[in-house]
Design an enzyme around this catalytic site. Structure first.
Site, PDB file in Angstrom:
ATOM      1  N   THR A 106      43.457  38.826  39.073  1.00  0.00           N
ATOM      2  CA  THR A 106      43.685  37.943  40.223  1.00  0.00           C
ATOM      3  C   THR A 106      42.832  38.476  41.356  1.00  0.00           C
ATOM      4  OG1 THR A 106      45.959  37.485  39.511  1.00  0.00           O
ATOM      5  CG2 THR A 106      45.394  36.970  41.797  1.00  0.00           C
ATOM      6  N   LYS A 181      46.230  30.294  40.490  1.00  0.00           N
ATOM      7  CA  LYS A 181      47.027  31.520  40.353  1.00  0.00           C
ATOM      8  C   LYS A 181      47.507  32.015  41.714  1.00  0.00           C
ATOM      9  CE  LYS A 181      48.934  35.308  39.053  1.00  0.00           C
ATOM     10  NZ  LYS A 181      48.218  36.498  38.614  1.00  0.00           N
TER      11      LYS A 181
END
Length: 307
Positions: A106, A181
């Protein structure tokens, strides 16, 4: 076994994995247990040794992974580290074998796009594939994978995703998976913060915590925190969800910045980011994210509950 897995096993083609920490290690382990040959690298030699004991080949450098594996997975903690691993000296970009990077980190859409452009200039496709579900999901193979990239590259690795969880193809450009995300993580961390405040307020008002959560989950206030993290990790006081406060701060910071860059004011998100950052400043950066409740208890002078 998928056709992609069977093909990988018949050809003996190595898969690469760089970054085998809290999330990367159980994902790499699942790939090994599914019959895939892996070459792995991480600065943490103990983490590498654990996978080596299962049959993985240990690499001495990122470049060694990229020189031996056609498809390389990355699971890295920060945008800066990801960029260095991908585009830095002796990074993935210089590898002699790599053709597809599957990024499970991420890191935000801007860095993802920058890395993807740099790799594509050398003929390497990037599949942007951040995951959600925590360490438990990585161990069980139940992660939600938000994948974006060239359709041909996505198809080439789709069978590998089946080992890790459920894949959702969210776009055809690297960066789109990162955006989704970050939005998911911002919703999750914001829900946990407000649930912590509501939980402590209920305690201050004399409500039974188990009854409170049962009622909330039967009503309109239920969310991921009340359905999962509180019953499993907060009410039993184990605080072992497996995701540190510092990582929450990174993710929600990236999310707020990206949303503001898209022209969204982010009033609620900005306040949630402040709450998490303040908790991190109270010696909480390495603590499990579920321990945010302890800080709210302390700030609220709830006696006998904060450890």
């Amino acid at each position: 076994m998928s056709s992609s897995q069977a093909s990988s096993q018949r050809s003996g083609r190595l898969l690469g994995f760089v970054g085998v920490g809290t999330m990367g290690r159980p994902m790499a382990r699942r790939l090994i247990e599914a019959g895939h040959a892996l070459i792995v690298y991480d600065r943490d030699q103990a983490a590498v040794a654990e996978l080596e004991a299962l049959g993985a080949r240990a690499a001495a450098s990122v470049r060694e992974v990229a020189d031996n594996a056609h498809t390389v997975f990355t699971s890295l903690p920060t945008p800066a580290i990801f960029k260095q691993v991908a585009l830095g000296d002796a990074g993935l970009v210089d590898g002699g074998a790599i053709k597809i990077l599957v990024d499970l980190s991420t890191v935000g859409s801007r860095i993802e796009k920058e890395v993807a452009d740099g790799l594509l200039a050398k003929g390497i496709e990037t599949v942007d594939a951040p995951v959600s579900g925590g360490a438990a999901g990585a161990t069980k193979g139940t992660l939600a994978i938000m994948a974006a990239g060239n359709p041909a590259a996505l198809e080439a690795v789709r069978g590998l995703f089946d080992v890790l969880g459920k894949v959702f193809v969210v776009g055809d450009r690297p960066g789109q998976g990162q955006l989704l995300k970050l939005l998911n993580n911002m919703l999750s961390s914001t829900a946990f913060a407000i649930t912590s405040e509501a939980f402590v307020a209920g305690l201050r008002g004399g409500l039974d915590p188990d009854v409170m959560m049962s009622v909330i989950n039967a009503g309109s206030g239920k969310n991921g925190a009340t359905l999962d993290k509180f019953p499993k990790h907060v009410l039993p006081r184990t605080f072992d969800f497996g995701f540190p406060v510092g990582s929450v701060c990174k993710d929600i910071g990236l999310a707020v910045d990206e949303c503001q860059a898209l022209g969204v004011p982010m009033w609620v998100g900005s306040v949630a980011r402040q709450v998490w950052n303040y908790a991190a400043m109270q010696d909480g950066s390495a603590r499990d994210m579920t321990e945010l409740v302890k800080y709210v208890e302390r700030w609220s002078s709830v006696d006998g509950l904060a450890d």
